[in-house]
Scaffold this active site. Structure first.
Site, PDB file in Angstrom:
ATOM      1  N   ALA A   1     -54.853 -21.201 -21.823  1.00  0.00           N
ATOM      2  CA  ALA A   1     -55.965 -20.236 -21.832  1.00  0.00           C
ATOM      3  C   ALA A   1     -56.718 -20.181 -23.147  1.00  0.00           C
ATOM      4  CB  ALA A   1     -55.491 -18.838 -21.482  1.00  0.00           C
ATOM      5  N   GLY A   2     -58.024 -20.065 -23.016  1.00  0.00           N
ATOM      6  CA  GLY A   2     -58.867 -19.768 -24.163  1.00  0.00           C
ATOM      7  C   GLY A   2     -59.686 -20.914 -24.714  1.00  0.00           C
TER       8      GLY A   2
ATOM      9  N   ASN B   1     -58.619 -24.121 -17.178  1.00  0.00           N
ATOM     10  CA  ASN B   1     -59.316 -24.042 -15.898  1.00  0.00           C
ATOM     11  C   ASN B   1     -60.797 -23.771 -16.123  1.00  0.00           C
ATOM     12  OD1 ASN B   1     -60.165 -23.631 -13.270  1.00  0.00           O
ATOM     13  ND2 ASN B   1     -58.703 -22.061 -12.797  1.00  0.00           N
ATOM     14  N   THR B   2     -61.095 -22.596 -16.694  1.00  0.00           N
ATOM     15  CA  THR B   2     -62.483 -22.181 -16.864  1.00  0.00           C
ATOM     16  C   THR B   2     -63.289 -23.172 -17.698  1.00  0.00           C
ATOM     17  OG1 THR B   2     -61.640 -19.931 -16.830  1.00  0.00           O
ATOM     18  CG2 THR B   2     -63.928 -20.199 -17.491  1.00  0.00           C
TER      19      THR B   2
ATOM     20  N   LYS C   1     -45.678 -20.947 -12.896  1.00  0.00           N
ATOM     21  CA  LYS C   1     -46.408 -20.512 -14.088  1.00  0.00           C
ATOM     22  C   LYS C   1     -46.428 -18.995 -14.002  1.00  0.00           C
ATOM     23  CE  LYS C   1     -51.241 -20.675 -15.368  1.00  0.00           C
ATOM     24  NZ  LYS C   1     -51.422 -19.772 -16.510  1.00  0.00           N
TER      25      LYS C   1
ATOM     26  N   GLY D   1     -60.258 -17.364 -20.173  1.00  0.00           N
ATOM     27  CA  GLY D   1     -61.666 -17.501 -19.806  1.00  0.00           C
ATOM     28  C   GLY D   1     -62.648 -17.219 -20.930  1.00  0.00           C
TER      29      GLY D   1
END
Lengths: 259, 70
Positions: free
Chosen positions: A188-189, A210-211, A101, A162
């Site tokens: 992301a996001g 992830n976050t 990645k 994040g």
């Protein structure tokens, strides 16, 4: 009824369309539990120096067995093409994966990618036989250039890393889908389950987060919510939603009404 | 002889192979990767790779991280 085909990245077949990150958890035990609940069969991990003064320290891969999970090493934290290429080569030498990645960050505040460096690194690594998954802006032109450079998939951001802002530009994602023929994995996001569902309803092939899970008040519950959201969004995409209309349209027949 | 490992100075005997050095550090060769003077060393070459004074060695592994781990 159209049946779904699995997500394929390079020559690797995925069972789940959800890929999860392993950062920000309180412990490896918790990481493992959240991954299990999410149903993801691929996890992304960061490459870092081994602590040689305390080699007894536990290894993340003792918890996430590479025989069970597809390991997707990432170049998170790299700010130049050189750093990212070096990190990718080291990651592959560990023997856990040919996938990378690819992140080349352009700015600490926004964590937006440096697309110029990203393209260069993609070209170099793809030539070396890596399966490259580049994290990029939601830019259709950039997506096309990355594919031309050898990217196996394109991973446009939904919003800054994040941020939890969700799918900020669904139109660009749709244009990217029409522009390129490799899978699109939103990276992301996303903040909550509906964001993941929207990405999948648009027709994206997968989503990485992830976050949104690790940072939730209850990561385990959110992992489960995301699992269902990705499945529901994908099903809705395959099912084909009704067109949006300005005025009502009765769902009950108007014939044979009592008079 | 002195070498640098993950940025810190380190002492090891002469004629040490990379494989022997990793054993000294109690590191299993599995799930790590090693770079000497910016060149990745493949696992099958650990036994035949001799360390030299001044070598810059990087030993990496995987940690939790997803989108831009700090």
């Amino acid at each position: 009824m159209p049946t779904d085909t699995p997500l394929v990245v390079g020559d690797i077949e995925f069972r789940s369309r959800l890929i999860v990150g392993t950062g920000k958890y309180a412990s490896f035990e918790e990481t493992k539990k959240a991954v299990e609940i999410s149903g993801a069969d691929c996890v992304t991990v960061a490459v870092r120096r081994v602590n040689i003064t305390d080699p007894s320290k536990e290894n993340l891969l003792d918890y996430l067995d590479p025989k069970v999970y597809k390991i997707l090493p990432n170049t998170a934290g790299c700010y130049t093409a050189e750093e990212a290429i070096r990190t990718a080569r080291l990651a592959r030498a560990s023997g856990v994966s040919d996938m990378i990645k690819l992140e080349v960050i352009g700015d600490q505040k926004t964590l937006f990618p440096d697309n110029e460096a990203l393209l260069e690194a993609t070209r170099v690594l793809a030539k070396e036989g890596f399966i490259v998954l580049p994290y990029t802006n939601d830019d259709p032109i950039m997506a096309r250039k990355l594919v031309d450079a050898g990217a196996a998939v394109v991973m446009p951001l939904a919003a800054p890393i994040g941020s939890g802002l969700g799918i900020r530009n669904p139109y660009n994602l749709r244009i990217i889908m029409e522009t390129i023929s490799v899978p699109i994995i939103v990276d992301a996001g996303v903040g909550t389950a509906s964001d993941a569902a929207i990405a999948m309803e648009l027709g994206c092939d997968g989503i990485l987060m992830n976050t949104a899970i690790a940072g939730a008040k209850n990561p385990m519950q959110m992992a489960e919510a995301m699992k269902h959201a990705v499945v529901a969004g994908r099903l809705a995409y395959l099912a084909g939603r009704i067109p949006k209309k300005l005025y009502a349209q009765a769902s009950s027949p108007i014939e044979d009404m009592i008079e | 002889m002195q070498i640098t490992v993950n940025g810190d100075p380190h002492e090891t005997g002469p004629n040490t192979t990379l494989a022997a050095f990793l054993t000294q550090l109690n590191l299993s060769a599995e799930r790590i990767a090693v770079e000497i003077n910016l060149t990745v060393i493949h696992r099958e070459d650990y036994h035949s790779t001799l360390l030299h004074p001044g070598d810059q060695i990087e030993i990496i592994s995987f940690i939790g991280g997803g989108e831009h781990a700090d």
